[in-house]
Design an enzyme around this catalytic site. Structure first.
Site, PDB file in Angstrom:
ATOM      1  N   HIS A  62       0.812  -1.212   0.000  1.00 39.09           N
ATOM      2  CA  HIS A  62       0.000   0.000   0.000  1.00 39.09           C
ATOM      3  C   HIS A  62       0.852   1.271   0.000  1.00 39.09           C
ATOM      4  O   HIS A  62       1.947   1.292   0.540  1.00 39.09           O
ATOM      5  CB  HIS A  62      -0.888   0.030   1.241  1.00 39.09           C
ATOM      6  CG  HIS A  62      -1.796  -1.144   1.343  1.00 39.09           C
ATOM      7  ND1 HIS A  62      -2.137  -1.706   2.546  1.00 39.09           N
ATOM      8  CD2 HIS A  62      -2.422  -1.889   0.401  1.00 39.09           C
ATOM      9  CE1 HIS A  62      -2.945  -2.738   2.340  1.00 39.09           C
ATOM     10  NE2 HIS A  62      -3.129  -2.861   1.052  1.00 39.09           N
ATOM     11  N   LYS A  71       6.062   5.963   7.566  1.00 37.17           N
ATOM     12  CA  LYS A  71       5.523   5.038   8.564  1.00 37.17           C
ATOM     13  C   LYS A  71       6.635   4.528   9.467  1.00 37.17           C
ATOM     14  O   LYS A  71       7.714   4.175   8.998  1.00 37.17           O
ATOM     15  CB  LYS A  71       4.873   3.823   7.884  1.00 37.17           C
ATOM     16  CG  LYS A  71       3.709   4.165   6.997  1.00 37.17           C
ATOM     17  CD  LYS A  71       3.171   2.923   6.292  1.00 37.17           C
ATOM     18  CE  LYS A  71       2.023   3.292   5.369  1.00 37.17           C
ATOM     19  NZ  LYS A  71       1.515   2.123   4.651  1.00 37.17           N
ATOM     20  N   TYR A 131       1.593   1.050  13.582  1.00 36.48           N
ATOM     21  CA  TYR A 131       2.458   1.977  12.857  1.00 36.48           C
ATOM     22  C   TYR A 131       1.965   3.400  13.000  1.00 36.48           C
ATOM     23  O   TYR A 131       0.772   3.673  12.992  1.00 36.48           O
ATOM     24  CB  TYR A 131       2.650   1.582  11.394  1.00 36.48           C
ATOM     25  CG  TYR A 131       1.412   1.223  10.616  1.00 36.48           C
ATOM     26  CD1 TYR A 131       0.864   2.106   9.709  1.00 36.48           C
ATOM     27  CD2 TYR A 131       0.796  -0.013  10.789  1.00 36.48           C
ATOM     28  CE1 TYR A 131      -0.263   1.774   8.978  1.00 36.48           C
ATOM     29  CE2 TYR A 131      -0.336  -0.352  10.063  1.00 36.48           C
ATOM     30  CZ  TYR A 131      -0.863   0.545   9.163  1.00 36.48           C
ATOM     31  OH  TYR A 131      -1.974   0.217   8.454  1.00 36.48           O
ATOM     32  N   GLU A 142      -5.305   6.230  -1.866  1.00 40.35           N
ATOM     33  CA  GLU A 142      -4.617   4.967  -1.600  1.00 40.35           C
ATOM     34  C   GLU A 142      -4.484   4.155  -2.882  1.00 40.35           C
ATOM     35  O   GLU A 142      -5.397   4.079  -3.695  1.00 40.35           O
ATOM     36  CB  GLU A 142      -5.371   4.137  -0.556  1.00 40.35           C
ATOM     37  CG  GLU A 142      -4.605   2.870  -0.198  1.00 40.35           C
ATOM     38  CD  GLU A 142      -5.289   2.040   0.866  1.00 40.35           C
ATOM     39  OE1 GLU A 142      -4.568   1.478   1.690  1.00 40.35           O
ATOM     40  OE2 GLU A 142      -6.527   1.957   0.855  1.00 40.35           O
ATOM     41  N   ASP A 168      -6.037  -6.055  -2.391  1.00 43.37           N
ATOM     42  CA  ASP A 168      -4.646  -6.485  -2.504  1.00 43.37           C
ATOM     43  C   ASP A 168      -4.462  -7.515  -3.618  1.00 43.37           C
ATOM     44  O   ASP A 168      -3.426  -7.545  -4.278  1.00 43.37           O
ATOM     45  CB  ASP A 168      -4.143  -7.034  -1.171  1.00 43.37           C
ATOM     46  CG  ASP A 168      -4.079  -5.946  -0.104  1.00 43.37           C
ATOM     47  OD1 ASP A 168      -4.183  -4.748  -0.442  1.00 43.37           O
ATOM     48  OD2 ASP A 168      -3.937  -6.296   1.082  1.00 43.37           O
TER      49      ASP A 168
END
Length: 181
Positions: A62, A71, A131, A142, A168
């Protein structure tokens, strides 16, 4: 805090100092000053996320094409095979990937700068991943890079097909993906 490089110069493994005793242990999972001293970076985190998954779940790869997120990834329970792909056209490591095993047992964390795709495979019975991110989640921005793209050649430690969600499973190939300059 100890710092270790990865195969991608901007992606870093961090090991916090552990203080064990008869009761268990204590550690600082994040300290802005120590992070800045160790890395030379001073990210402004705006959101913390957690995901819980069972063995063989693969999440990713991602990224957000606008509002890209840096992140700081850590595993609170279990173990994951964590993968990062450089999507910055101007980078010497453009199109390359690296992977690190992160686990609750080692307490290691991974710094993933903005401009990279990120994902992980759960290699333990289950895993709780947390995260910190430098920008807010923006679902309209996204994107998902196909985890099994042949051009990337990521070597996932899989015994059989992973458990994926639809997003995904339908990720974009590297050649078709929206990228960063």
């Amino acid at each position: 805090m100890k710092l270790a490089p990865t195969d991608l110069p901007d992606v870093l493994v961090l090991e916090p100092k552990l203080f064990p005793d008869a009761r268990g242990h204590f550690l600082e999972s994040y300290n802005r000053r120590k992070f800045r001293e160790a890395t030379g970076l001073d990210p402004q985190f705006v959101q913390d996320n957690q995901s819980f998954s069972v063995r063989n779940v693969l999440r990713g790869l991602h990224y957000q094409i606008r509002q890209p997120q840096g992140k700081l990834v850590q595993v609170l329970l279990g173990e994951v095979y964590d993968v990062v792909v450089d999507l910055r056209r101007s980078s010497p490591s453009f199109g390359k990937w690296t992977a690190v095993n992160l686990s609750a047992a080692t307490h290691r964390m991974l710094w993933v700068p903005a401009g990279f795709a990120h994902g992980f495979l759960v290699v333990s019975e289950h895993a709780l991943v947390q995260y910190k991110v430098t920008d807010y989640y923006a679902p309209e921005h996204e994107r998902t890079l196909l985890w099994s793209d042949r051009q990337l050649g990521i070597q996932w430690p899989l015994e059989h097909d992973p458990v994926l969600n639809e997003k995904d499973a339908r990720g974009a190939s590297f050649v078709a993906a929206e990228l960063f300059d």
